[in-house]
Design an enzyme around this catalytic site. Structure first.
Site, PDB file in Angstrom:
ATOM      1  N   MET A 240      -4.809 -14.593  74.697  1.00  0.00           N
ATOM      2  CA  MET A 240      -4.806 -14.739  73.240  1.00  0.00           C
ATOM      3  C   MET A 240      -3.892 -13.707  72.594  1.00  0.00           C
ATOM      4  O   MET A 240      -3.194 -14.011  71.625  1.00  0.00           O
ATOM      5  CB  MET A 240      -6.242 -14.591  72.698  1.00  0.00           C
TER       6      MET A 240
ATOM      7  N   SER B  85      -8.742  -2.407  67.696  1.00  0.00           N
ATOM      8  CA  SER B  85      -9.379  -1.702  68.809  1.00  0.00           C
ATOM      9  C   SER B  85     -10.086  -2.626  69.787  1.00  0.00           C
ATOM     10  O   SER B  85     -10.602  -2.179  70.814  1.00  0.00           O
ATOM     11  CB  SER B  85     -10.398  -0.688  68.267  1.00  0.00           C
ATOM     12  N   GLY B  86     -10.121  -3.906  69.487  1.00  0.00           N
ATOM     13  CA  GLY B  86     -10.881  -4.858  70.298  1.00  0.00           C
ATOM     14  C   GLY B  86     -10.139  -5.374  71.509  1.00  0.00           C
ATOM     15  O   GLY B  86      -9.018  -4.960  71.825  1.00  0.00           O
TER      16      GLY B  86
ATOM     17  N   HIS C 221      -8.639 -25.707  66.647  1.00  0.00           N
ATOM     18  CA  HIS C 221      -8.597 -24.693  67.696  1.00  0.00           C
ATOM     19  C   HIS C 221      -9.969 -24.509  68.333  1.00  0.00           C
ATOM     20  O   HIS C 221     -10.424 -23.393  68.548  1.00  0.00           O
ATOM     21  CB  HIS C 221      -8.073 -23.363  67.111  1.00  0.00           C
TER      22      HIS C 221
ATOM     23  N   ARG D 107      -1.516 -22.775  76.952  1.00  0.00           N
ATOM     24  CA  ARG D 107      -2.301 -23.370  78.051  1.00  0.00           C
ATOM     25  C   ARG D 107      -1.733 -24.725  78.454  1.00  0.00           C
ATOM     26  O   ARG D 107      -1.607 -25.026  79.651  1.00  0.00           O
ATOM     27  CB  ARG D 107      -3.765 -23.527  77.616  1.00  0.00           C
TER      28      ARG D 107
ATOM     29  N   ASP E 216      -3.530 -22.612  72.638  1.00  0.00           N
ATOM     30  CA  ASP E 216      -3.683 -23.995  73.117  1.00  0.00           C
ATOM     31  C   ASP E 216      -2.344 -24.541  73.617  1.00  0.00           C
ATOM     32  O   ASP E 216      -2.281 -25.270  74.610  1.00  0.00           O
ATOM     33  CB  ASP E 216      -4.227 -24.892  71.996  1.00  0.00           C
TER      34      ASP E 216
ATOM     35  N   ILE F  19      -6.424 -15.051  63.818  1.00  0.00           N
ATOM     36  CA  ILE F  19      -6.826 -15.341  65.197  1.00  0.00           C
ATOM     37  C   ILE F  19      -8.339 -15.458  65.292  1.00  0.00           C
ATOM     38  O   ILE F  19      -8.868 -16.179  66.133  1.00  0.00           O
ATOM     39  CB  ILE F  19      -6.320 -14.229  66.147  1.00  0.00           C
ATOM     40  N   SER F  20      -9.046 -14.742  64.418  1.00  0.00           N
ATOM     41  CA  SER F  20     -10.506 -14.664  64.478  1.00  0.00           C
ATOM     42  C   SER F  20     -11.146 -16.043  64.511  1.00  0.00           C
ATOM     43  O   SER F  20     -10.902 -16.878  63.637  1.00  0.00           O
ATOM     44  CB  SER F  20     -11.035 -13.900  63.264  1.00  0.00           C
TER      45      SER F  20
END
Length: 330
Positions: free
Chosen positions: A230, A10-11, A179, A154, A151, A118-119
């Protein structure tokens, strides 16, 4: 049949990530889990005309068990976002506990699944996940990944703007280390096809890859962090893992892994002095099938960057392991 789960759906990262996974033809079932709003996110996504069925769960009514059971691949963006002036390290205490509890659920309900973390801070949350899985007796180093693809994305994008390449993804650039900040080391000397970075632009380019997240936080006036890019990076890596598991050959992408547990990784761990490290990983049916040594080919400029990365990483990894083994009192 592939069942994927987004833990933290939900974020700010979770919602666009879930949308991208729902759009993928490789996924048959998409399970969403979070502490708020997940049934609504699932209902919204379920109206999209792609094959994946979507279900959303909250912690109540055995929600974690229902969400996690039978899952093949977890993508975990759960946690609080970075706020202005906050380093990835500041996020540690909150996000470390969130990741620990989610991975305990994975160990219990889907112990053979692939786990993509990912956190943030990834340099510490991946070692925490490894310790939790070890304690549960289900740790498979080939199936635990820290997602460092942002990364890479990018580096591809920023280099393309300098050299005039219209499609950034056509250039493969190994980005290794960790990271966060100076632990991120882009190896432009090993770009394929090769690129020529003007000497007067190199320092600024490296800094931009290392601290690109700060650029986004500033541009959003402190109201958010790098969520959309992300989400794209997380989806790109998840899709590559799924393709490799389904039998596609030759898929290589950098990822933060436990080197001693991956073929070719022991050698790299000896060179770097760090057990958790991001290098290009050849993906296959079992997950991380081969760690590729690009460290030995670093030029003198990059070797200096790597020395700083090793120092930072050792501290980050140790912090994660310490948290998992001796959790602070609640």
């Amino acid at each position: 049949m592939v069942k994927a789960c987004v833990a933290g759906a939900s974020g700010g990262i979770g919602q666009p990530l879930s949308l991208l996974l729902k759009s993928s033809s490789l996924i048959d079932e998409l399970s969403l889990y979070d502490v708020v709003n997940t049934p609504g996110v699932a209902a919204d996504l379920s109206h999209i005309s792609t094959p994946a069925t979507v279900t959303g769960y909250l912690p109540k009514d055995d929600g974690m068990k229902q969400a996690f059971t039978g899952v093949d691949i977890f993508v975990i963006p759960a946690g609080i976002p970075r706020k202005p002036g906050m380093t990835r390290d500041d996020l540690f205490k909150i996000n470390a506990g969130i990741v620990r509890d989610l991975v305990k659920g994975v160990a219990e309900y889907a112990p053979k699944a692939f786990i993509l973390v990912i956190s943030n801070p990834v340099n510490s949350t991946v070692p925490i996940a490894a310790e939790v899985l070890k304690a549960a007796g289900v740790f498979d180093p080939k199936k635990l990944f820290g997602v460092t693809t942002l990364d890479v994305v990018r580096a591809e994008t920023f280099v393309a703007s300098i050299v005039g390449e219209k499609n950034p993804a056509k250039t493969t650039i190994p980005v290794i280390g960790g990271h966060s900040g100076e632990t991120i080391v882009p190896l432009f000397s090993q770009a394929n096809p090769s690129v020529s970075i003007p000497a007067d632009k190199l320092d600024a380019l490296v800094n931009r890859v290392q601290f690109g997240g700060d650029e986004v936080v500033k541009a959003k006036d402190g109201a958010g962090s790098a969520t959309l890019s992300m989400a794209y990076a997380g989806f790109r890596f998840a899709e590559k893992v799924i393709k490799a598991v389904k039998g596609e050959k030759g898929i290589v992408e950098p990822s933060f892994v436990y080197l001693p547990g991956v073929s070719g990784g022991e050698h790299i761990a000896k060179i770097t002095g760090v057990d958790f490290f991001s290098v290009p990983i050849e993906l296959g049916a079992s997950g991380a099938e081969q760690a590729i040594d690009v460290v030995s080919g670093a030029n003198e400029y990059e070797k200096k960057l790597l020395e700083a990365a090793y120092t930072g990483l050792k501290g980050n990894v140790a912090k994660g392991i310490e948290f998992a083994q001796n959790p602070p009192p609640k």
